[in-house]
Design an enzyme around this catalytic site. Structure first.
Site, mmCIF file in Angstrom:
data_model
loop_
_atom_site.group_PDB
_atom_site.id
_atom_site.type_symbol
_atom_site.label_atom_id
_atom_site.label_comp_id
_atom_site.label_asym_id
_atom_site.label_seq_id
_atom_site.Cartn_x
_atom_site.Cartn_y
_atom_site.Cartn_z
ATOM 1 N N GLY A 15 -4.418 -13.527 -0.503
ATOM 2 C CA GLY A 15 -4.058 -13.404 -1.422
ATOM 3 C C GLY A 15 -3.960 -14.761 -2.152
ATOM 4 C CB SER A 17 -6.350 -17.220 -6.105
ATOM 5 O OG SER A 17 -6.067 -16.040 -6.070
ATOM 6 N NE ARG A 18 -5.993 -12.971 -10.168
ATOM 7 C CZ ARG A 18 -6.832 -12.138 -10.455
ATOM 8 N NH1 ARG A 18 -7.268 -13.429 -11.930
ATOM 9 N NH2 ARG A 18 -7.923 -10.650 -10.435
ATOM 10 C CG ASN A 88 -0.121 -11.122 -2.633
ATOM 11 O OD1 ASN A 88 0.417 -10.582 -3.068
ATOM 12 N ND2 ASN A 88 -0.431 -11.801 -3.361
ATOM 13 C CE1 TYR A 154 -3.580 -1.462 -4.093
ATOM 14 C CE2 TYR A 154 -2.014 -0.183 -6.203
ATOM 15 C CZ TYR A 154 -2.213 -1.234 -5.110
ATOM 16 O OH TYR A 154 -2.026 -2.144 -5.033
ATOM 17 C CB ALA A 157 -4.890 1.331 1.297
#
Length: 256
Positions: A15, A17-18, A88, A154, A157
């Site tokens: 994760g 990318s940003r 992440n 969320y 998890a």
């Protein structure tokens, strides 16, 4: 700490990318690690890759869906000797009470936040143990510790992720491998802007001692430290980077 701290080490950041993922990738690169960044598409990874290259940091970008076994196997095959693994990548379900959450949303959130880290770690942990060094950091959330209105999938998890990391810490301690959870509070990222409605952001900040959102770089600083040899005696920990969320008896009252 300089660029020699993780020299010769390879780090995977999912994760990336940003937001927090990008900040972590840059922080690890600045410590000398070869950084392998992942996201769902090459286009998504372009900016992170460009920033790493602009700083003359060693990188490799691999695009794919962490929910697909084939991509996890490709990742483990392309990067067989991994020393640092930062979980992440995250997925949210739309805000809704439990009875209105679709089964498909539960599956997606559990797959990305819990099953993928389990499977990817399973593919890489043996090598870490054999080499006598490994650093595994999972990005959790204060929602796992405190619960979150409208985010049962969320929170569930991420709470499962904490159980996984703590168990992994026990299993790996004798082999020079540490495993920890970093729990961000409200952080100023694109993902938060897209997924957390302003009313919820205001409610979180009302219960945050520092009374502002954090930055990805503030989270990345702790993650990067946990990945260094200096953090060898920290494992099985759940460390908040939350601006003091929940500290104090009362939440702040809103001001006009």
């Amino acid at each position: 700490m300089g660029r020699s701290v993780l020299a010769g080490r390879t780090a995977i950041v999912t994760g990336a990318s940003r937001g927090i993922g990008r900040a972590v990738a840059l922080a690890l690169g600045e410590l000398g690690a070869r950084v392998v960044i992942t996201a769902r598409s090459d286009a998504a990874l372009a900016q992170t890759r460009a920033e790493l290259r602009a700083r003359k940091l060693e990188e490799l970008a691999l695009a794919g869906d962490l929910r697909e076994r084939a991509f996890l196997e490709r990742l483990a095959r392309c990067v067989p000797a991994v020393d640092v693994l930062v979980h992440n990548a995250a997925a949210f379900a739309p805000y809704a009470p439990l009875e209105r959450v679709e089964d498909a949303e539960f599956e997606r959130v559990l797959d990305v936040n819990l099953r993928a880290p389990l499977q990817l770690t399973s593919a890489l942990i043996a090598g870490m143990k054999q080499r006598g060094f490994g650093r595994i950091v999972a990005l959790g959330t204060i929602a796992a510790s405190h619960g979150a209105d409208g985010q049962v999938a969320y929170s569930t998890a991420k709470a499962g992720l904490t159980g996984f990391i703590k168990s992994l810490a026990v299993e790996s301690a004798d082999h020079g491998v540490t495993a920890n959870v970093v729990e961000p509070g409200l952080i100023s990222t694109e993902r938060i802007a897209e997924n957390v409605e302003p009313v919820y952001q205001r409610r979180i900040l009302a219960n945050t001692a520092i009374a502002r959102a954090g930055t990805p770089e503030e989270v990345a600083a702790l993650v990067a430290f946990l990945c260094t040899p200096s953090a060898a005696y920290i494992t099985g920990a759940v460390l908040p980077v939350s601006g003091g969320f929940g500290v104090g008896l009362y939440a702040r009252e809103s001001t006009p």
